[in-house]
Design a protein around this motif. Structure first.
Motif, PDB file in Angstrom:
ATOM      1  N   UNK A 211      24.675  72.813   7.660  1.00  0.00           N
ATOM      2  CA  UNK A 211      24.072  71.567   7.109  1.00  0.00           C
ATOM      3  C   UNK A 211      24.824  70.427   7.077  1.00  0.00           C
ATOM      4  N   UNK A 212      26.297  70.599   6.751  1.00  0.00           N
ATOM      5  CA  UNK A 212      27.143  69.415   6.952  1.00  0.00           C
ATOM      6  C   UNK A 212      27.329  69.026   8.099  1.00  0.00           C
ATOM      7  N   UNK A 213      27.243  69.858   9.105  1.00  0.00           N
ATOM      8  CA  UNK A 213      27.516  69.405  10.653  1.00  0.00           C
ATOM      9  C   UNK A 213      26.320  68.537  11.219  1.00  0.00           C
ATOM     10  N   UNK A 214      25.255  69.081  10.776  1.00  0.00           N
ATOM     11  CA  UNK A 214      23.807  68.385  11.023  1.00  0.00           C
ATOM     12  C   UNK A 214      23.739  67.136  10.255  1.00  0.00           C
ATOM     13  N   UNK A 215      24.189  66.996   9.109  1.00  0.00           N
ATOM     14  CA  UNK A 215      24.279  65.671   8.576  1.00  0.00           C
ATOM     15  C   UNK A 215      25.371  64.696   9.252  1.00  0.00           C
ATOM     16  N   UNK A 216      26.490  65.215   9.530  1.00  0.00           N
ATOM     17  CA  UNK A 216      27.361  64.743  10.155  1.00  0.00           C
ATOM     18  C   UNK A 216      26.971  64.087  11.718  1.00  0.00           C
ATOM     19  N   UNK A 217      26.016  65.125  12.344  1.00  0.00           N
ATOM     20  CA  UNK A 217      25.474  64.526  13.788  1.00  0.00           C
ATOM     21  C   UNK A 217      24.514  63.455  13.453  1.00  0.00           C
ATOM     22  N   UNK A 218      23.747  63.332  12.360  1.00  0.00           N
ATOM     23  CA  UNK A 218      22.690  62.351  11.917  1.00  0.00           C
ATOM     24  C   UNK A 218      23.325  61.083  11.464  1.00  0.00           C
ATOM     25  N   UNK A 219      24.369  61.121  10.978  1.00  0.00           N
ATOM     26  CA  UNK A 219      25.343  59.856  10.489  1.00  0.00           C
ATOM     27  C   UNK A 219      26.258  59.334  11.477  1.00  0.00           C
ATOM     28  N   UNK A 220      26.649  60.105  12.523  1.00  0.00           N
ATOM     29  CA  UNK A 220      27.647  59.754  13.414  1.00  0.00           C
ATOM     30  C   UNK A 220      28.887  59.860  12.855  1.00  0.00           C
ATOM     31  N   UNK A 221      29.099  61.257  12.076  1.00  0.00           N
ATOM     32  CA  UNK A 221      30.454  61.448  11.545  1.00  0.00           C
ATOM     33  C   UNK A 221      30.881  62.858  12.022  1.00  0.00           C
ATOM     34  N   UNK A 222      32.245  62.769  12.197  1.00  0.00           N
ATOM     35  CA  UNK A 222      32.799  64.336  12.535  1.00  0.00           C
ATOM     36  C   UNK A 222      32.573  65.189  11.170  1.00  0.00           C
ATOM     37  N   UNK A 223      32.695  66.511  11.462  1.00  0.00           N
ATOM     38  CA  UNK A 223      32.153  67.472  10.335  1.00  0.00           C
ATOM     39  C   UNK A 223      33.146  67.242   9.200  1.00  0.00           C
ATOM     40  N   UNK A 224      34.515  67.084   9.343  1.00  0.00           N
ATOM     41  CA  UNK A 224      35.539  67.054   8.394  1.00  0.00           C
ATOM     42  C   UNK A 224      35.352  65.869   7.538  1.00  0.00           C
ATOM     43  N   UNK A 225      34.570  64.875   8.014  1.00  0.00           N
ATOM     44  CA  UNK A 225      34.391  63.670   7.349  1.00  0.00           C
ATOM     45  C   UNK A 225      33.126  63.574   6.319  1.00  0.00           C
ATOM     46  N   UNK A 226      32.516  64.581   6.586  1.00  0.00           N
ATOM     47  CA  UNK A 226      31.035  64.647   6.089  1.00  0.00           C
ATOM     48  C   UNK A 226      31.541  64.599   4.454  1.00  0.00           C
ATOM     49  N   UNK A 227      32.146  65.583   3.960  1.00  0.00           N
ATOM     50  CA  UNK A 227      32.280  65.647   2.482  1.00  0.00           C
ATOM     51  C   UNK A 227      32.499  64.477   1.804  1.00  0.00           C
ATOM     52  N   UNK A 228      33.225  63.546   2.448  1.00  0.00           N
ATOM     53  CA  UNK A 228      33.745  62.400   1.839  1.00  0.00           C
ATOM     54  C   UNK A 228      32.758  61.233   1.772  1.00  0.00           C
ATOM     55  N   UNK A 229      31.936  61.331   2.753  1.00  0.00           N
ATOM     56  CA  UNK A 229      30.583  60.397   2.811  1.00  0.00           C
ATOM     57  C   UNK A 229      29.633  60.700   1.842  1.00  0.00           C
ATOM     58  N   UNK A 230      29.436  62.057   1.335  1.00  0.00           N
ATOM     59  CA  UNK A 230      28.572  62.649   0.501  1.00  0.00           C
ATOM     60  C   UNK A 230      28.824  62.258  -0.838  1.00  0.00           C
ATOM     61  N   UNK A 231      28.117  62.044  -1.789  1.00  0.00           N
ATOM     62  CA  UNK A 231      28.225  61.971  -3.309  1.00  0.00           C
ATOM     63  C   UNK A 231      28.866  63.064  -3.750  1.00  0.00           C
ATOM     64  N   UNK A 232      29.784  63.077  -4.837  1.00  0.00           N
ATOM     65  CA  UNK A 232      30.375  63.959  -5.341  1.00  0.00           C
ATOM     66  C   UNK A 232      29.280  65.349  -5.770  1.00  0.00           C
TER      67      UNK A 232
END
Length: 275
Positions: A211-232
């Protein structure tokens, strides 16, 4: 909203009672009540899992835009499934009660159904199934309001993927039934154990990185950057959902180590000793 919930409130207990009465009354079967209750509870759990995973597959494959696309099944099935989690808390208690009686722990008082023995069984049930009861309560009191109100129609794709986590449940239920009838060393149990391990790993543990990977693909972010881009609070919610899955996966792996270990051989170091 009330119509799907009422339908679920009738369907799941109704299926349980129909299955239990059928197993007890068919001339070819005539099972004892304890066996009928335990198998019927597993059957209802499996049916709910098949329905949930099917609904989840339809929703997730229909939503091309993972944030904005909507599907009517996402909210409808969520409402329909709420009564299941309430029913299943009681069904698990009934299973625990009958196992307690079969083992003869209740004595004469338990057989008479006295309040003292009932509370003793209830306490042991909560001690043994605390995590599962907490999980079910959280699904009703936390996840349901969040999925219906907080999402505001967004993210049906993610909800559909989460519903597909139930793919592993029928294998878990069949495994418990086979253990109940002491069929641990049959080929069916070993094949089912392998499928349970694989489905649980893919649909419950690896689901969250996906799910994190899919959101990263949607937002144009690498997987490891997704947690920092999401609300806590999103990361916290995902962690709280993942934590029990990791614990249950550990228990499944421990059981698999015992299942596939050659008879008479000492347990290998990675596997905990048998309880």
């Amino acid at each position: 909203m009330l119509t799907p919930m009422v339908a679920g409130g009738v369907a799941f207990p109704g299926l349980f009672l129909l299955s239990k009465n059928t197993l007890q009354r068919l001339p070819q079967l005539r099972w004892e009540e304890a066996d009928a209750v335990i198998v019927s509870a597993r059957l209802v759990s499996s049916v709910q899992a098949i329905m949930a995973s099917t609904a989840g597959y339809i929703v997730s494959t229909s939503c091309k835009h993972i944030i904005d696309d909507q599907h009517w099944l996402s909210s409808t099935y969520t409402q329909f499934a709420v009564p299941y989690f309430i029913y299943d808390i009681y069904a698990m208690f009934l299973c625990h009660w009958h196992k307690h009686q079969v083992k003869g722990h209740g004595g004469d008082d338990a057989g008479a159904g006295l309040p003292g023995s009932t509370w003793a069984v209830a306490r042991s049930y909560l001690q043994k199934e605390f995590l599962m009861v907490l999980h079910h309560a959280a699904m009703v009191l936390v996840c349901f309001p969040l999925s219906v109100v907080w999402r505001q129609g967004k993210g049906d794709f993610f909800l559909g993927c989460l519903l597909m986590a139930e793919v592993s449940t029928p294998f878990v239920c069949l495994g418990k039934i086979l253990i109940q009838y002491k069929q641990q060393h049959t080929l069916l149990h070993k094949v089912n154990g392998a499928l349970m391990l694989l489905s649980f790993l893919c649909c419950r543990v690896l689901l969250f990185p996906y799910l994190y990977w899919e959101y990263g693909r949607h937002a144009g972010l690498p997987l490891l950057a997704v947690p920092r881009a999401l609300p806590a609070h999103v990361n916290l919610g995902a962690a709280l959902l993942l934590a029990p899955q990791l614990y249950w996966f550990f228990l499944i792996c421990r059981g698999a180590c015992r299942l596939f270990r050659p008879r008479g051989s000492p347990p290998p170091s990675p596997c905990p000793a048998q309880d």
